[in-house]
Design an enzyme around this catalytic site. Structure first.
Site, PDB file in Angstrom:
ATOM      1  CB  SER A   1      37.276 -22.008 -46.762  1.00 44.48           C
ATOM      2  OG  SER A   1      36.683 -21.001 -47.544  1.00 44.48           O
TER       3      SER A   1
ATOM      4  CE1 TYR B   1      40.164 -17.927 -44.496  1.00 42.00           C
ATOM      5  CE2 TYR B   1      38.868 -17.814 -46.518  1.00 42.00           C
ATOM      6  CZ  TYR B   1      39.008 -18.217 -45.205  1.00 42.00           C
ATOM      7  OH  TYR B   1      37.987 -18.902 -44.582  1.00 42.00           O
TER       8      TYR B   1
HETATM    9  C1  8X3 Z   1      35.001 -18.021 -46.582  1.00 44.14           C
HETATM   10  C2  8X3 Z   1      34.720 -18.185 -48.026  1.00 44.14           C
HETATM   11  O1  8X3 Z   1      34.636 -16.918 -50.259  1.00 44.14           O
HETATM   12  O2  8X3 Z   1      35.115 -15.588 -48.299  1.00 44.14           O
HETATM   13  O3  8X3 Z   1      35.701 -19.113 -46.038  1.00 44.14           O
HETATM   14  O4  8X3 Z   1      36.776 -17.073 -49.188  1.00 44.14           O
HETATM   15  S1  8X3 Z   1      35.357 -16.866 -48.962  1.00 44.14           S
END
Ligand code: 8X3
Length: 250
Positions: free
Chosen positions: A136, A149
């Site tokens: 990502s 995340y």
């Molecule tokens: C998703 C991108 O910007 O929501 O993998 O982290 S973000």
């Protein structure tokens, strides 16, 4: 398994029940791969496998026995798309729910490693394999409320780099495809615990966020380069997104 594995190139896609995973399964099938669709939701992957002439294997990437069963079903694997992953919550570090962080590390990192470990013999057996790890842009930058995340996706980037070093000399390429803003049915909804309003606000006013098909197209391109061409990393964002904090909204 009715096809001749010496003639058919096999791809395994995790998280194939929705979003980028389902779109990647379709894109790889369109390229002639026999696609093994792996995910927990059996109904969905059976439907997808029937649509694309592939195979459905119910699999929880966080369960060792389940992953071992997936590996047993795939003796030869040319392409592994480690797509399963996700985000939960947007808490600041100060207030973070560590169970959410643990879930994100499990599904984005440890699950990817578990599946990779289990399928490496099958990837080697192909004589010419590509592993595509779906990272990502969250593995490139930090943003407030995103650390659980972003930390996990940074780990995906580093695991990918490390694997490339460790497998150098073997016929296995490693690519990290790192999407930015992709509007899928589930990503934002899961992140916001099912709150549709908050999920929709992520994309408000953004002219054409990426679709799962856009990322699948990139994954399929990576998987179909000639054997000597290694795409290390592919960052893909909508035109409206220049950076985490720089998204053009009308
Ligand atoms: C998703 C991108 O910007 O929501 O993998 O982290 S973000």
């Amino acid at each position: 398994m009715t096809q001749d594995l010496t003639q058919t190139r096999t791809a395994v896609v995790t998280g194939a029940s929705s979003g980028i995973g389902a779109a990647s399964a379709r894109a790889l099938a369109a390229q002639g791969f026999r696609v093994v669709c792996a995910a927990r939701r059996t109904d969905r992957i059976e439907e997808l496998a029937a649509e694309i002439g592939g195979e459905a294997v119910t699999c929880d990437i966080n369960d060792a026995d389940s992953v071992a069963a997936l590996a047993a079903a795939v003796p030869v694997c040319h392409v592994l798309v480690n797509n399963a992953g996700g985000a939960v919550g947007v808490d600041r570090v100060e207030d973070a729910d560590l169970d959410d962080w643990r879930w994100m590390y499990d599904v984005n990192v440890l699950g990817l490693v578990r599946v990779t470990q289990a399928l490496l013999p099958a990837l080697r057996a192909s004589g010419d394999a590509v592993i595509v790890n779906v990272g990502s842009t969250a593995g490139r930058w930090a943003y407030e409320g995103g650390a659980g995340y972003t930390a996990a996706k940074h780990a995906v980037k580093v695991v990918s780099e490390t694997l490339r070093l460790e497998l150098n000399g073997e016929p296995i390429r490693i690519c990290e495809v790192a999407p930015g803003m992709v509007r899928t049915d589930e990503f934002a909804l899961v992140r916001f615990g099912g709150d549709r309003e908050k999920a929709d606000a992520v994309y408000a006013g953004v002219d054409q966020p990426l679709l799962a098909e856009d990322v699948a197209d990139a994954i399929s391109w990576v998987a179909t380069r000639p054997s000597h061409v290694d795409i290390d990393e592919l960052v893909i964002k909508p035109r409206a997104q220049a950076a985490a904090h720089k998204v053009h909204r009308s």
